[in-house]
Design a protein around this motif. Structure first.
Motif, PDB file in Angstrom:
ATOM      1  N   ASP A 126      44.110  43.258  46.355  1.00 12.94           N
ATOM      2  CA  ASP A 126      45.516  43.636  46.435  1.00 12.94           C
ATOM      3  C   ASP A 126      46.006  43.841  44.952  1.00 12.94           C
ATOM      4  OD1 ASP A 126      48.182  44.507  46.579  1.00 12.94           O
ATOM      5  OD2 ASP A 126      48.717  42.790  47.958  1.00 12.94           O
ATOM      6  N   ALA A 127      45.719  44.836  44.243  1.00 13.74           N
ATOM      7  CA  ALA A 127      46.042  45.212  42.815  1.00 13.74           C
ATOM      8  C   ALA A 127      47.669  44.918  42.638  1.00 13.74           C
ATOM      9  CB  ALA A 127      45.650  46.571  42.342  1.00 13.74           C
ATOM     10  N   GLU A 128      48.511  45.221  43.705  1.00 16.92           N
ATOM     11  CA  GLU A 128      50.075  45.057  43.328  1.00 16.92           C
ATOM     12  C   GLU A 128      50.336  43.731  43.456  1.00 16.92           C
ATOM     13  OE1 GLU A 128      54.231  46.227  45.999  1.00 16.92           O
ATOM     14  OE2 GLU A 128      52.186  46.945  46.602  1.00 16.92           O
ATOM     15  N   GLU A 129      49.441  42.631  43.787  1.00 15.82           N
ATOM     16  CA  GLU A 129      49.951  41.459  43.389  1.00 15.82           C
ATOM     17  C   GLU A 129      49.932  41.051  41.861  1.00 15.82           C
ATOM     18  OE1 GLU A 129      48.443  38.396  47.179  1.00 15.82           O
ATOM     19  OE2 GLU A 129      46.932  39.288  45.644  1.00 15.82           O
ATOM     20  N   THR A 167      50.916  42.425  39.727  1.00 14.88           N
ATOM     21  CA  THR A 167      52.153  42.947  38.938  1.00 14.88           C
ATOM     22  C   THR A 167      53.670  42.267  39.422  1.00 14.88           C
ATOM     23  OG1 THR A 167      52.690  44.661  40.674  1.00 14.88           O
ATOM     24  CG2 THR A 167      51.267  45.232  38.811  1.00 14.88           C
ATOM     25  N   GLN A 168      53.443  41.310  40.362  1.00 18.75           N
ATOM     26  CA  GLN A 168      54.399  40.474  40.796  1.00 18.75           C
ATOM     27  C   GLN A 168      54.659  39.138  40.189  1.00 18.75           C
ATOM     28  OE1 GLN A 168      53.559  40.688  45.134  1.00 18.75           O
ATOM     29  NE2 GLN A 168      54.492  42.747  45.347  1.00 18.75           N
ATOM     30  N   SER A 203      44.330  37.297  49.930  1.00 13.27           N
ATOM     31  CA  SER A 203      43.595  38.210  49.315  1.00 13.27           C
ATOM     32  C   SER A 203      42.270  37.625  48.480  1.00 13.27           C
ATOM     33  CB  SER A 203      44.183  39.367  48.398  1.00 13.27           C
ATOM     34  OG  SER A 203      44.634  38.487  47.107  1.00 13.27           O
ATOM     35  N   ARG A 262      43.748  36.442  45.062  1.00 11.62           N
ATOM     36  CA  ARG A 262      44.768  35.321  45.001  1.00 11.62           C
ATOM     37  C   ARG A 262      43.766  33.869  45.355  1.00 11.62           C
ATOM     38  NH1 ARG A 262      50.209  33.829  46.382  1.00 11.62           N
ATOM     39  NH2 ARG A 262      50.690  36.235  46.387  1.00 11.62           N
TER      40      ARG A 262
END
Length: 282
Positions: free
Chosen positions: A24-27, A29-30, A116, A119
């Motif tokens: 999950d590449a979006e993780e 950025t958070q 993921s 993670r």
């Protein structure tokens, strides 16, 4: 009242979260993702600091022939230290990182698609680094006793075979990870909503009970970060020779627990029931 699904069964009054993506590449950025990693690091640091100090204190007390042998914490106290700290730390971090504090728990949840791959890997790194730092603090505060009393390192006890030690770690970790899955199961939470269950409590009790059973065999690992951090700071041959037991055993136990809960108790049972009903209708 719950409605009916297309096969006549009552519809679910709970919702399983969707499977976590493998990557999950979006993780990345958070901020919540990095906050969770920090929480895992600090929680594991505190876990090792308190528990290893307890182990060393117990050994130093029992080694003194003039001390009151009934005045120390004893093995029961060590088990309470481990179980109690897990209860406290899972309670504190569950809403931030999920409260894993253990690479075996993270591995089991990854296999069940709860987290993921990214993670899972970063959690494990944070947990191992936290364990090293926690044991480093213990050595700094108890330098006179640290190496003398084994540094809290996990080692296979004399008189036990490698197979016995491995089996103890597999079964002990299975108990822990199975408890994690059961205590956090959304189906259980919906079904037993009238009975408030604090998830960290059964998890802490599982750690406590496993320690009572396996401290005499391996010192109780069931947490690769705990065993690795103590071995790094203690750095003696016996601890490193037995280190594989405290990785292979917990990972196998976690994998079995994930399979049993996800595919036998949850998905597998539902599919089997559906096949029986289909057969009876023919």
């Amino acid at each position: 009242m719950a409605g009916k699904d297309i096969e006549g069964f009552p519809s679910k009054d709970y919702h399983d979260p969707p499977p976590a993506p493998l990557v999950d590449a979006e993780e990345l950025t958070q901020w919540s993702f990095y906050r969770a990693i920090i929480a895992e690091f600090i929680a594991t640091l505190l876990f090792l600091y308190i528990t290893v100090l307890t182990v060393i204190g117990y050994k130093s007390q029992t080694a003194d022939p003039t001390a009151d042998q009934c005045g120390g914490v004893g093995i029961l106290g060590i088990a309470w230290a481990f179980g109690g700290m897990i209860f406290v730390l899972v309670y504190c971090t569950a809403g931030i990182s999920g409260g894993h504090i253990n690479p075996a728990v993270t591995f089991g949840l990854f296999l069940a698609r709860k987290v993921s791959l990214v993670r899972a890997i970063l959690y494990m790194i944070a947990q191992c680094l936290g364990a090293i730092c926690g044991c480093g603090l213990v050595k700094a505060f108890q330098r006179a006793y640290y190496s003398k009393y084994g540094g809290g390192a996990n080692e296979l006890a004399l008189g036990y075979s490698k197979g016995t030690g491995l089996a103890a770690e597999i079964i002990g970790t299975f108990v822990l990870v199975y408890t994690v899955f059961s205590a956090t199961d959304p189906k259980r939470n919906a079904r037993d909503s009238h009975v408030p269950v604090l998830a960290p409590l059964p998890i802490g009790f599982a750690v406590f009970m496993v320690h009572l059973a396996t401290i005499p065999i391996t010192g109780t690992g069931i947490n690769p970060a705990r065993s690795f951090g103590a071995a790094v700071i203690y750095n003696e041959k016996k601890a490193w020779d037995d280190q594989w037991l405290f990785w292979v055993g917990p990972f196998i136990g976690a994998a079995i627990a994930a399979f049993y809960h996800q595919y036998i108790l949850r998905a597998g049972a539902i599919k089997a029931l559906g096949s029986f009903r289909s057969s009876s209708a023919m």
